[in-house]
Write an enzyme that holds these catalytic residues in place. Sequence first.
Site, PDB file in Angstrom:
ATOM      1  CE  LYS A 125      -2.195   3.457   2.267  1.00  0.00           C
ATOM      2  NZ  LYS A 125      -1.741   4.439   3.269  1.00  0.00           N
ATOM      3  CG  ASP A 143      -6.870   2.423   2.266  1.00  0.00           C
ATOM      4  OD1 ASP A 143      -8.041   2.023   2.292  1.00  0.00           O
ATOM      5  OD2 ASP A 143      -6.561   3.542   1.844  1.00  0.00           O
TER       6      ASP A 143
END
Length: 212
Positions: A125, A143
Amino acid sequence: MKKEKLNKNEIKEVLSKLEELYKGAKSELEYENPFQLLIATILAAQCTDKRVNQVTAKLFEHYQTPAEFLELTEEELGVWIKSCGFYNSKSRNILETCRILVDKYNGEVPQVREELMELPGVGRKTANVVISNVFSQPAIAVDTHVFRVSNRLGLANSDDVFKTEEDLMKNIPKNKWSEAHHWLIYHGRRVCKARKPQCEICTLNDQCLYYK
DNA sequence: AACTCGGGGCA
DNA sequence: TGCCCAGAGTT
């Protein structure tokens, strides 16, 4: 996750409604400097962006480069970043990352996702945030909000983060990737919450796979 | 897949 | 008080 999939028109409709709701949504982590964005994004794990900005506003006044960060001990950096949480591991990871940047990358931030992910404290991420935001590479950072909301709405259909990335990149027009990423986060935080989703007030519930 | 790290904001 | 937060690493 449901096995159903939205057709192209349904996807278009969902994106249209999200845009209507959250048009102009953008990251609160606005750093043009790759190193500063990298550090801010590491700090942002399980922490609000607002608090990250409060910390970095002061921290970056004193320390701006990997080499300058290496003047700090783990304990000293821990004091600076304490309010972001998980400060022991974040402090250790950040300093180790800075060491690698200096030793291996001449103090620069690498632009290759796999190289970024080798840095301690940097996962997929965070790596995607960096390469997409400051290196203009095609990527959507997934996320917990983006993952949950996109799969509930049917913009993605997978229990795997990598596949969710692929689904989103396929289903969302490329020029909307960055903005759509933030639509999903905003929707996840305000309406499509993990524990108590506000389905009653959600204007997308009529075509939402999760609500059905 | 489950667990751990963690201070701070908010109900 | 209890719950939650723009994740990552280890087992």
